[in-house]
Design a protein around this motif. Structure first.
Motif, short mmCIF file in Angstrom:
data_model
loop_
_atom_site.label_atom_id
_atom_site.label_comp_id
_atom_site.label_asym_id
_atom_site.label_seq_id
_atom_site.Cartn_x
_atom_site.Cartn_y
_atom_site.Cartn_z
N GLN A 73 14.36 63.07 70.74
CA GLN A 73 14.51 61.62 70.92
C GLN A 73 14.10 60.85 69.67
N HIS A 74 13.17 61.42 68.87
CA HIS A 74 12.76 60.78 67.63
C HIS A 74 13.64 61.22 66.45
N MET A 75 13.92 62.53 66.37
CA MET A 75 14.72 63.03 65.26
C MET A 75 16.14 62.47 65.29
N ASP A 76 16.67 62.22 66.48
CA ASP A 76 18.01 61.65 66.58
C ASP A 76 18.09 60.22 66.07
N LYS A 77 16.95 59.60 65.86
CA LYS A 77 16.92 58.25 65.28
C LYS A 77 16.55 58.30 63.79
N ILE A 78 15.58 59.15 63.46
CA ILE A 78 15.07 59.18 62.08
C ILE A 78 16.10 59.76 61.12
N VAL A 79 16.61 60.96 61.43
CA VAL A 79 17.50 61.66 60.49
C VAL A 79 18.80 60.89 60.25
N PRO A 80 19.51 60.40 61.29
CA PRO A 80 20.73 59.63 60.99
C PRO A 80 20.47 58.36 60.19
N LYS A 101 19.80 69.66 63.37
CA LYS A 101 20.89 69.39 64.32
C LYS A 101 21.47 67.99 64.17
N PRO A 102 20.65 66.93 64.01
CA PRO A 102 21.24 65.60 63.79
C PRO A 102 22.08 65.51 62.51
N VAL A 103 21.74 66.32 61.50
CA VAL A 103 22.54 66.33 60.27
C VAL A 103 23.94 66.86 60.56
N LEU A 104 23.99 67.95 61.31
CA LEU A 104 25.29 68.54 61.64
C LEU A 104 26.12 67.60 62.50
N ILE A 105 25.46 66.94 63.45
CA ILE A 105 26.18 65.99 64.31
C ILE A 105 26.71 64.81 63.49
N HIS A 106 25.89 64.34 62.55
CA HIS A 106 26.32 63.22 61.70
C HIS A 106 27.54 63.61 60.87
N LEU A 107 27.54 64.82 60.32
CA LEU A 107 28.67 65.26 59.51
C LEU A 107 29.91 65.44 60.38
N ASP A 108 29.73 65.87 61.61
CA ASP A 108 30.87 66.01 62.52
C ASP A 108 31.45 64.66 62.91
N ASN A 109 30.56 63.77 63.30
CA ASN A 109 31.02 62.47 63.81
C ASN A 109 31.72 61.64 62.75
N HIS A 110 31.32 61.80 61.50
CA HIS A 110 31.90 60.98 60.43
C HIS A 110 32.91 61.76 59.58
N SER A 111 33.29 62.98 60.05
CA SER A 111 34.33 63.78 59.37
C SER A 111 34.00 63.97 57.89
N MET A 116 18.26 72.69 51.92
CA MET A 116 18.47 74.11 51.71
C MET A 116 19.38 74.66 52.82
N TYR A 117 19.62 75.94 52.76
CA TYR A 117 20.40 76.53 53.83
C TYR A 117 19.44 77.01 54.92
N SER A 118 19.92 77.05 56.13
CA SER A 118 19.08 77.48 57.26
C SER A 118 19.95 78.11 58.31
N ILE A 119 19.34 78.66 59.28
CA ILE A 119 20.06 79.37 60.34
C ILE A 119 20.93 78.42 61.14
N GLN A 120 20.58 77.15 61.15
CA GLN A 120 21.34 76.21 61.96
C GLN A 120 22.75 76.00 61.40
N LEU A 121 22.90 76.03 60.09
CA LEU A 121 24.23 75.85 59.54
C LEU A 121 25.11 77.06 59.86
N LEU A 122 24.52 78.26 59.82
CA LEU A 122 25.28 79.43 60.20
C LEU A 122 25.65 79.40 61.67
N SER A 123 24.73 78.96 62.51
CA SER A 123 25.04 78.82 63.93
C SER A 123 26.11 77.77 64.14
#
Length: 833
Positions: A217-224, A279-289, A305-312
């Motif tokens: 609930q906090h990261m979804d506001k801070i990171v975007p 995860k909010p980074v990936l969602i932001h990149l998806d939503n804004h193409s 950096m790279y992390s397991i979340q990008l591979l997932s």
């Protein structure tokens, strides 16, 4: 005097029937109007405010208030409450000068007081900051943010169990998205919002008793909010400040501040929290193409950096368009060049396994033309060129990842990739059918390309570690396949491993230089480990080089790779014994072109002649034996005058000049083994070994080659069946015995005895003079060949056991054995194990 008044007042209140400590209601009003009767902390607070707010805080009175707060810390919460009351009143009356003075006083009290009762004071402080942030005035918002940032940098001595920062996260995030009309004010508000978020993170990230800032609930506001400002960097750059204003404007750039804040946020993340932050980074990149342009995505992942979340996330988008998947993979590739120290990521093999799985999925997509074969409706159309682009992006990413790994990890990755290459053996069954063959071929090519990327730049002083037996056996087995592209990849991979001094590019073109010193080769003495490696694997390497030279589908690139491989072995791994073996090998290749038992095309024969000339010219100058150099030079000069089609300068060009008649090559055009043995033997080389022609060692790997195994099996099957056929025996007429027949048999027997005696003499002489390695290779080759023939005979002649019920009649009236399962067969009682 004051004491008597006090006692008199108490006596009067008792006579009136009031409690001893109570005061009439009107007394409070009197005390509120009379400053002398107000509590001391209120008087000290009031004294810090001047009559004119432009004069600023009264410093001497502020010192008195600070001293009082330190002396009586139990009054600190009342001081805070009273300051908060005044600030709220001044905000309502638009007396912003006094608001600034109140916040300045609060800041000084926070910096000075660290007692246990500061928690109640902080509650009043946060209430005042929230009041300022709620205001519509940008100056008040900025003022409240600055005070909050100062508070966030204070390390409190006592924990707080009930403090909440939900409002501040929401408000600061909202400020990060400010759309004020004035560009300068909008920039300040956004920067204040970023600073506020940074302050919240600093205040809560290391305090386990605080609300968990890593909650979604906090990261979804801070990171975007941070990404929003990071994405609009071009908006700040479009103003094009003058050179004199550039440093000041650079400091006021929200994008750079957001980048620092994002780095700090991820730098404080633990392994269990990194998921909620990425995860909010990936969602932001998806939503804004933002995957297809990939510029902003690369910038983000260069930060995090790279992390397991990008591979997932790549796995989650396995059925997305190829361009989207390629964008994700290219982001991984760009992020991989950053050193991984301190970054959070998956295990190395898991990462490569994910990329190889995506590579195989892309091959299936390209072959089937669909992301899901089972789906008939709504199936996306696969574009083959986009899948090819994605495959190249995956291969590039694999190389980028491998380049950041230490040597021992890269060796593990090399073995891991090689284990995934499908080979025609019992342990790695190949898919059948046309589609299966295409899938096998594409998988082999893509994995070998990946292996080539990983091996590029690989530096390992010990070749036994760089090319272990299990890896080298599988790699060289791949060289026996029909596909010319696969064979070329194998040669290039071997070159990448063997080249440890950067000499590879110097042999990219085949030529007969009169002086190789212009190449400026880096040559080191062969180490003991390299000598051990060549003793163990040299015959295996020579065999595959020899077989590769005999391929009809070879083109110029194959011969260039073979020349580079021979040259690099001579430079990196050669001792006296290796030099002799390489010369014997090249002379054997010359014999292949001369005898032409393989019925090679004219170009291939000329290319083998030219390859031998180029290599012998190189090795003669490396050995620095004058007589050897002179012989090689004489043959090359003779070819230049009368047979230029046997030199690389005329063969390995865009339009090669060939001769259609190569059967009548005179001996002056050839490098003679007897002459080379004579001149090198006089310089200390093993002349007896040089006199022996090279014979390749045959192994079980020959069964992997489809070129020979099928034809040999069919011919062998026909031969066996014809010999066992009763009809064949009946048709052979009996030979008539005459005088001439007996005379011929006697003469032939004498000749056969002479030939047998000469053969025995040669065998004895060979076993007396030949080196042990040559004898072992020869015997091993005969034994392997015999065993392979026996295996083929067994596979052809063996039949399933007959059924106890007899035979059944098949089509066309021919009897056919009816087999039963092994577990249903009845064995005699004597068959006991």
């Amino acid at each position: 005097m004051k004491g008597r008044r006090r006692r008199g007042w108490l006596q009067a209140t008792r006579r009136r029937g009031l409690p001893g400590g109570a005061r009439p209601a009107e007394m409070y009003g009197v005390c509120g109007c009379c400053g002398a009767l107000r509590p001391r902390y209120k008087r000290l607070v009031d004294n810090i405010f001047p009559e004119d707010p432009e004069d600023g805080l009264v410093k001497t009175n502020m010192e008195k208030l600070t001293f009082y707060a330190l002396s009586a810390p139990e009054k600190l919460d009342r001081i805070g409450a009273y300051l908060s009351e005044r600030l709220i009143r001044d905000v309502g009356r638009h007396r912003y000068g006094y608001v600034c003075i109140a916040m300045e006083a609060l800041d000084q009290l926070l910096m000075a007081c660290h007692c246990q009762s500061i928690n109640l004071f902080v509650e009043s402080f946060l209430k005042m900051v929230a009041k300022l942030l709620e205001s519509e005035k940008p100056n008040l918002q900025i003022l409240g943010t600055n005070s909050f940032v100062k508070f966030a940098n204070i390390e409190e001595d006592t924990p707080s169990y009930h403090r909440s920062y939900d409002f501040f996260v929401s408000r600061f995030s909202e400020m990060c998205h400010s759309s004020h009309d004035d560009m300068e004010i909008k920039t300040k508000i956004r920067m204040s919002g970023i600073k506020g978020l940074q302050g919240v993170v600093r205040k809560t990230v290391n305090d386990e008793l605080q609300a968990n800032i890593w909650d979604p609930q906090h990261m979804d506001k801070i990171v975007p909010s941070l990404l929003f400002n990071l994405q609009h960097v071009e908006e700040a750059e479009s103003r094009s400040p003058s050179p004199l204003q550039a440093p000041e404007k650079e400091k006021e750039n929200p994008a750079e501040l957001a980048e620092r804040c994002l780095r700090e946020l991820l730098g404080r993340a633990a392994f269990g929290n990194i998921k909620n932050a990425i995860k909010p980074v990936l969602i932001h990149l998806d939503n804004h193409s933002l995957w297809e342009p990939k510029v902003f995505a690369i910038r983000c992942f260069k930060i995090i950096m790279y992390s397991i979340q990008l591979l997932s996330h790549l796995d989650a988008n396995s059925r997305s368009a190829a361009t989207v998947r390629a964008g994700i993979v290219e982001v991984l590739s760009e992020a991989a060049v950053i050193a991984a120290t301190g970054s959070v990521g998956p295990t190395v093999l898991e990462m490569f396994n994910t990329l190889l799985r995506q590579l195989r999925l892309s091959i299936d997509y390209a072959l089937t033309g669909s992301y899901d074969v089972a789906m008939s409706l709504g199936t996306k159309i696969i574009k083959e060129h986009e899948e090819r682009m994605f495959q190249e992006a995956v291969i590039k990413t694999i190389g980028s990842f491998a380049s950041t790994l230490p040597t021992y990890q890269r060796s593990e990755v090399i073995l891991f990739i090689m284990s995934k290459v499908p080979l025609p053996s019992l342990h790695h069954p190949m898919e059948t059918g046309k589609t299966g063959e295409n899938r096998n071929r594409l998988t082999q090519i893509m994995l070998l390309k990946s292996l080539l990327q990983v091996s590029t730049g690989f530096q390992c002083n010990n070749m036994m570690s760089a090319l272990p037996s299990n890896f080298l056996d599988r790699l060289l087995s791949t060289a026996l396949m029909e596909d010319a592209e696969i064979r070329l990849f194998v040669l290039e991979i071997l070159i990448s491993f063997i080249d440890r001094h950067g000499n590879r590019h110097k042999f990219s073109t085949i030529s007969t230089l009169s002086d190789i010193s212009v190449l400026k080769l880096k040559v080191d003495k062969c180490s003991r480990q390299d000598t051990v490696f060549m003793k163990k694997h040299s015959q295996q390497l020579y065999r595959h080089i020899y077989l590769s030279c005999k391929e009809e589908t070879n083109i110029q690139k194959h011969y260039e790779a073979l020349y580079g491989l021979l040259a690099l072995i001579s430079i990196e791994l050669a001792n006296e014994e290796v030099v002799v073996d390489l010369i014997r090998l090249v002379l054997a290749v010359q014999d292949v072109a001369q005898v032409n038992e393989e019925n090679l095309p004219v170009y291939n024969r000329c290319a083998l002649y030219a390859l031998g000339a180029a290599y012998l010219n190189l090795i003669s100058q490396l050995t620095t034996v004058p007589a050897f150099c002179q012989h090689i030079h004489e043959v090359i000069e003779t070819r230049k005058k009368e047979a230029p089609y046997m030199l690389p300068e005329d063969v390995f060009v865009e339009r090669p000049r060939l001769s259609q008649n190569l059967d009548g090559v005179v001996i002056e055009f050839l490098f003679r083994q007897s002459k080379i043995s004579e001149v090198l033997g006089g310089s200390g080389y093993n002349s007896d070994r040089l006199c022996l022609p090279y014979i390749p060692q045959l192994t079980d790997e020959d069964r992997l080659s489809k070129r020979k195994s099928i034809g040999e099996t069919i011919s062998l099957q026909v031969e066996v069946e014809s010999r066992n056929s009763p009809e064949k025996e009946e048709r052979v007429p009996a030979e008539e015995i005459t005088y001439e027949t007996l005379k011929k048999a006697i003469v032939d027997s004498v000749a056969v005895e002479e030939q047998e005696r000469e053969r025995r003499r040669q065998v004895v002489e060979k076993f007396q003079k030949a080196p042990f390695e040559e004898i072992a290779a020869h015997c091993g080759a005969r034994a392997s060949l015999l065993q392979s023939k026996l295996n083929q005979i067994f596979e052809i002649t063996i039949r399933p056991p007959p059924s106890p019920s007899g035979t059944i009649t098949a089509a066309y009236g021919q009897p056919q054995n009816h087999s039963i399962p092994v577990y249903e067969m009845k064995f005699p009682d004597l068959c006991v194990y």
